[in-house]
Scaffold this active site. Sequence first.
Site, PDB file in Angstrom:
ATOM      1  N   ASP A 186       4.352   4.599  -5.431  1.00 46.69           N
ATOM      2  CA  ASP A 186       3.694   3.332  -5.142  1.00 46.69           C
ATOM      3  C   ASP A 186       2.494   3.597  -4.209  1.00 46.69           C
ATOM      4  O   ASP A 186       1.692   4.494  -4.490  1.00 46.69           O
ATOM      5  CB  ASP A 186       4.693   2.343  -4.526  1.00 46.69           C
ATOM      6  N   TYR A 320      -3.134  -3.370   1.227  1.00 45.16           N
ATOM      7  CA  TYR A 320      -3.674  -3.506  -0.128  1.00 45.16           C
ATOM      8  C   TYR A 320      -5.152  -3.890  -0.077  1.00 45.16           C
ATOM      9  O   TYR A 320      -5.952  -3.426  -0.900  1.00 45.16           O
ATOM     10  CB  TYR A 320      -2.876  -4.556  -0.911  1.00 45.16           C
ATOM     11  N   HIS A 378      10.644   2.085 -10.757  1.00 48.27           N
ATOM     12  CA  HIS A 378       9.513   2.225  -9.850  1.00 48.27           C
ATOM     13  C   HIS A 378       9.941   2.760  -8.485  1.00 48.27           C
ATOM     14  O   HIS A 378       9.242   3.581  -7.892  1.00 48.27           O
ATOM     15  CB  HIS A 378       8.839   0.858  -9.691  1.00 48.27           C
TER      16      HIS A 378
END
Length: 400
Positions: A186, A320, A378
């Site tokens: 990630d 982010y 994930h």
Amino acid sequence: MTTTEHQAGSSIRPFTVQIPKDTLDDLQRRLAATRWPTRELVGDRTQGVQLAPLQALRQYWATEYDGRRVESRLNALPQFITEIDGVDIHFVHVRSQHQHALPLIMTHGWPGSVIEMLDSVGPLTDPTAHGGTAADAFHLVLPSLPGYGFSGEPAEVGWDLARTARAWAELMRRLGYGRYVAQGGDVGAGVTDAMGRLGPDGLAGIHTNLLVPALNDPASLPQNTEAERAALAAIKTFQTSGNGYFVEMATRPQTIGYALLDSPVALAAWMIDHDTDAYYKIARAFVDGQPSGNLTRDHILDNITAYWLTGTGASAARSYWEAYGPDAPAAGSRPLPPPRIPVGFSTFPGEIWRTPRSWAEQAYPTLSYFDEAEHGGHFAAWEEPQLFAAHLRAAFRPLR
């Protein structure tokens, strides 16, 4: 800085998690006061997190979950704090008992934390107790990303993936590791990819389980085989109907941050609405009591509770904006060159897309290891810690 100040600033200090009782009491009050929307109008997750699994999660969190688990699980391992580039970095550091263990720095992502990696500590540092040999052992360093968990929040913009990568290289230098390897998934895959491209002294190889170049520019990758076309279609589906959280945090992290710090149920909903595979596994764990691998109700809530107790919903979201947002400081900067060190890659079947070997080879000319796992998604280290550890042993074995 004076020499004295520099030495104090770069010191490595022991750390212990201590959660005030008032903080846990406040969590209980907020869980009890949850205001619920009406039920979704569809039978799947296409409108977002469904009401039934979230109510089941809230019920377990409020009545059965031990709020001290985060404290006790982390305090069972050696933890430290050190200031790097103006930010206090929290990290778990477990040295193997085996001679010649290979130092490994492993980076979590969002909505993860060092919590998701705790059950891989044993298999990686003490492989003889988990089906491996002493030659497979690692000294393990698990840092919390800036703004996540018990690390400090950056007080200025500019903490993009490359800056974090440089901080991790400095951390390994301070720990005295002259030769080491790195792994990430990630956001952690982005940090690890940047480490490989920057090539700091001592970094001998990297491994990731998310192909960062594919997310950045999927159209540039081969589209000739059925597997390649399926991977491209999965990325397009994610970008059009599954990445709402990504867009919001990359463009308006402060906005969503208000909800994430005010309501624990809002925080939980935001965190479990990540990808389809992980969402349904988490939903089953709470509705049916059926965990997928290591994704038990307690383990899921350990991670969510860590975000709540540290109040890092907004600061984690800002990462982010730093890494992927249109106003990111690194936007438009010159791309980093491909790594010149060995690169390993593992693809897990429940990942947002299944990376074909051809994609990994094009992204990394120095690809030295590629394998497809039988289980997991994930959050591979969290869901399948034993299998995940086996992949890392195989990927880094030639570098010992």
